[in-house]
Design a protein around this motif. Structure first.
Motif, PDB file in Angstrom:
ATOM      1  N   ALA A  82       0.837  -1.208   0.000  1.00  0.00           N
ATOM      2  CA  ALA A  82       0.000   0.000   0.000  1.00  0.00           C
ATOM      3  C   ALA A  82       0.870   1.255   0.000  1.00  0.00           C
ATOM      4  CB  ALA A  82      -0.932   0.005   1.210  1.00  0.00           C
ATOM      5  N   ASN A  83       1.953   1.226   0.746  1.00  0.00           N
ATOM      6  CA  ASN A  83       2.863   2.363   0.799  1.00  0.00           C
ATOM      7  C   ASN A  83       3.524   2.593  -0.558  1.00  0.00           C
ATOM      8  OD1 ASN A  83       4.207   4.422   2.523  1.00  0.00           O
ATOM      9  ND2 ASN A  83       6.032   3.267   1.934  1.00  0.00           N
ATOM     10  N   SER A  84       3.941   1.517  -1.207  1.00  0.00           N
ATOM     11  CA  SER A  84       4.562   1.643  -2.531  1.00  0.00           C
ATOM     12  C   SER A  84       3.574   2.219  -3.545  1.00  0.00           C
ATOM     13  CB  SER A  84       5.058   0.281  -3.029  1.00  0.00           C
ATOM     14  OG  SER A  84       6.135  -0.159  -2.248  1.00  0.00           O
ATOM     15  N   ARG A  85       2.333   1.725  -3.525  1.00  0.00           N
ATOM     16  CA  ARG A  85       1.310   2.272  -4.426  1.00  0.00           C
ATOM     17  C   ARG A  85       1.070   3.748  -4.139  1.00  0.00           C
ATOM     18  NH1 ARG A  85      -1.242  -2.516  -3.035  1.00  0.00           N
ATOM     19  NH2 ARG A  85      -2.689  -1.386  -1.679  1.00  0.00           N
ATOM     20  N   GLY A  86       1.016   4.095  -2.864  1.00  0.00           N
ATOM     21  CA  GLY A  86       0.789   5.492  -2.480  1.00  0.00           C
ATOM     22  C   GLY A  86       1.922   6.401  -2.923  1.00  0.00           C
ATOM     23  N   ARG A  87       3.155   5.941  -2.756  1.00  0.00           N
ATOM     24  CA  ARG A  87       4.306   6.748  -3.212  1.00  0.00           C
ATOM     25  C   ARG A  87       4.230   6.956  -4.713  1.00  0.00           C
ATOM     26  NH1 ARG A  87       7.967   3.387  -0.085  1.00  0.00           N
ATOM     27  NH2 ARG A  87       8.504   2.485  -2.084  1.00  0.00           N
ATOM     28  N   GLU A  88       3.946   5.892  -5.467  1.00  0.00           N
ATOM     29  CA  GLU A  88       3.859   6.011  -6.924  1.00  0.00           C
ATOM     30  C   GLU A  88       2.754   6.985  -7.336  1.00  0.00           C
ATOM     31  OE1 GLU A  88       5.978   4.934  -9.208  1.00  0.00           O
ATOM     32  OE2 GLU A  88       7.194   4.073  -7.610  1.00  0.00           O
ATOM     33  N   PHE A  89       1.636   6.952  -6.642  1.00  0.00           N
ATOM     34  CA  PHE A  89       0.547   7.894  -6.909  1.00  0.00           C
ATOM     35  C   PHE A  89       1.028   9.337  -6.702  1.00  0.00           C
ATOM     36  CE2 PHE A  89      -2.897  10.575  -5.318  1.00  0.00           C
ATOM     37  CZ  PHE A  89      -3.819  10.476  -6.362  1.00  0.00           C
ATOM     38  N   LEU A  90       1.746   9.567  -5.595  1.00  0.00           N
ATOM     39  CA  LEU A  90       2.264  10.913  -5.326  1.00  0.00           C
ATOM     40  C   LEU A  90       3.299  11.319  -6.368  1.00  0.00           C
ATOM     41  CD1 LEU A  90       2.584  10.821  -1.426  1.00  0.00           C
ATOM     42  CD2 LEU A  90       0.804  11.936  -2.803  1.00  0.00           C
ATOM     43  N   TYR A  91       4.193  10.406  -6.743  1.00  0.00           N
ATOM     44  CA  TYR A  91       5.194  10.718  -7.768  1.00  0.00           C
ATOM     45  C   TYR A  91       4.518  11.167  -9.069  1.00  0.00           C
ATOM     46  CZ  TYR A  91       8.563   7.936  -4.942  1.00  0.00           C
ATOM     47  OH  TYR A  91       9.366   7.415  -3.960  1.00  0.00           O
ATOM     48  N   GLU A  92       3.511  10.405  -9.489  1.00  0.00           N
ATOM     49  CA  GLU A  92       2.800  10.742 -10.727  1.00  0.00           C
ATOM     50  C   GLU A  92       2.136  12.113 -10.626  1.00  0.00           C
ATOM     51  OE1 GLU A  92       0.117   7.559 -11.790  1.00  0.00           O
ATOM     52  OE2 GLU A  92       1.723   6.072 -11.604  1.00  0.00           O
ATOM     53  N   ALA A  93       1.537  12.396  -9.483  1.00  0.00           N
ATOM     54  CA  ALA A  93       0.888  13.699  -9.296  1.00  0.00           C
ATOM     55  C   ALA A  93       1.915  14.829  -9.329  1.00  0.00           C
ATOM     56  CB  ALA A  93       0.121  13.712  -7.973  1.00  0.00           C
ATOM     57  N   PHE A  94       3.049  14.638  -8.671  1.00  0.00           N
ATOM     58  CA  PHE A  94       4.080  15.679  -8.659  1.00  0.00           C
ATOM     59  C   PHE A  94       4.625  15.915 -10.068  1.00  0.00           C
ATOM     60  CE2 PHE A  94       5.031  14.255  -4.062  1.00  0.00           C
ATOM     61  CZ  PHE A  94       3.998  15.029  -3.576  1.00  0.00           C
ATOM     62  N   GLU A  95       4.791  14.840 -10.812  1.00  0.00           N
ATOM     63  CA  GLU A  95       5.266  14.989 -12.193  1.00  0.00           C
ATOM     64  C   GLU A  95       4.236  15.750 -13.026  1.00  0.00           C
ATOM     65  OE1 GLU A  95       6.508  11.116 -13.584  1.00  0.00           O
ATOM     66  OE2 GLU A  95       7.980  10.967 -11.970  1.00  0.00           O
ATOM     67  N   GLU A  96       2.972  15.407 -12.854  1.00  0.00           N
ATOM     68  CA  GLU A  96       1.906  16.088 -13.575  1.00  0.00           C
ATOM     69  C   GLU A  96       1.864  17.584 -13.222  1.00  0.00           C
ATOM     70  OE1 GLU A  96      -2.826  16.369 -12.931  1.00  0.00           O
ATOM     71  OE2 GLU A  96      -2.072  14.329 -13.185  1.00  0.00           O
ATOM     72  N   GLY A  98       4.449  19.285 -12.241  1.00  0.00           N
ATOM     73  CA  GLY A  98       5.758  19.885 -12.504  1.00  0.00           C
ATOM     74  C   GLY A  98       6.544  20.196 -11.249  1.00  0.00           C
ATOM     75  N   LEU A  99       6.342  19.406 -10.199  1.00  0.00           N
ATOM     76  CA  LEU A  99       7.024  19.644  -8.928  1.00  0.00           C
ATOM     77  C   LEU A  99       8.143  18.628  -8.724  1.00  0.00           C
ATOM     78  CD1 LEU A  99       3.885  20.191  -6.657  1.00  0.00           C
ATOM     79  CD2 LEU A  99       5.424  21.955  -7.580  1.00  0.00           C
ATOM     80  N   PRO A 100       9.365  19.104  -8.504  1.00  0.00           N
ATOM     81  CA  PRO A 100      10.464  18.179  -8.211  1.00  0.00           C
ATOM     82  C   PRO A 100      10.233  17.481  -6.865  1.00  0.00           C
ATOM     83  CG  PRO A 100      11.285  20.384  -8.715  1.00  0.00           C
ATOM     84  CD  PRO A 100       9.814  20.499  -8.553  1.00  0.00           C
TER      85      PRO A 100
END
Length: 166
Positions: A82-96, A98-100
């Motif tokens: 669940a933590n890995s899925r959550g991190r990936e969700f946040l990474y995708e949102a930050f990329e969308e 434009g946030l490093p």
């Protein structure tokens, strides 16, 4: 942990380095509020610590919870996934957005909000999103975001999106 080069440091202790590795029974074990953990070190270091350790510094309830948690492998596996899925969700949102950000093996992600970091931090808090402001670590343009449930992560991303796109 998922990174091929991740280390928890215990191999250095086994090799004889004078190190102490500390672990908490945090979210992954389901008892973060109990505030219990453990340390791994060479016998000589543990012996020195025990000389100055206060007696009964971990209550019986915390010890029982930790004992049960450490053997609940199914919960740990589900929490890790669940933590890995959550991190990936946040990474995708930050990329969308434009946030490093800094990739993490933990249950949080450090994201750069820029010059408006403190204002965005305050605005997120006003919206009911609790994040850690990075100024105390010398990172005034950053916040540390804990990985939450799917709903919590979505709520955070939506609030952040609204604030950034004002």
């Amino acid at each position: 942990m998922t990174a091929h080069d991740y280390t928890d440091g215990t191999e250095f202790i086994r090799q004889g380095y004078p190190l102490l590795t500390l672990k908490t029974f945090s979210k992954i074990y389901g008892i973060a509020g109990v505030r219990v953990g453990f340390g791994i070190a060479a016998d000589s270091i543990i012996t020195s610590i025990l000389k100055v350790k206060e007696p009964f510094n971990v209550n019986t309830l915390a010890q029982l919870a930790a004992t049960a948690a450490v053997t609940d492998h199914e919960h740990v596996t589900q929490s890790r996934e669940a933590n890995s899925r959550g991190r990936e969700f946040l990474y995708e949102a930050f990329e969308e957005l434009g946030l490093p950000y800094t990739k993490s093996m933990a249950n949080f992600v450090l994201v750069k909000l820029g010059d408006e970091g403190e204002a965005l931090y305050q605005d997120l808090m006003k919206k009911g999103v609790i994040v850690r402001y990075g100024k105390g670590w010398g990172l005034p343009e950053y916040v540390r975001v804990s990985v939450g449930t799917e709903e919590e992560n979505e709520f955070f991303v939506q609030a952040l999106r609204e604030l950034i796109q004002k």
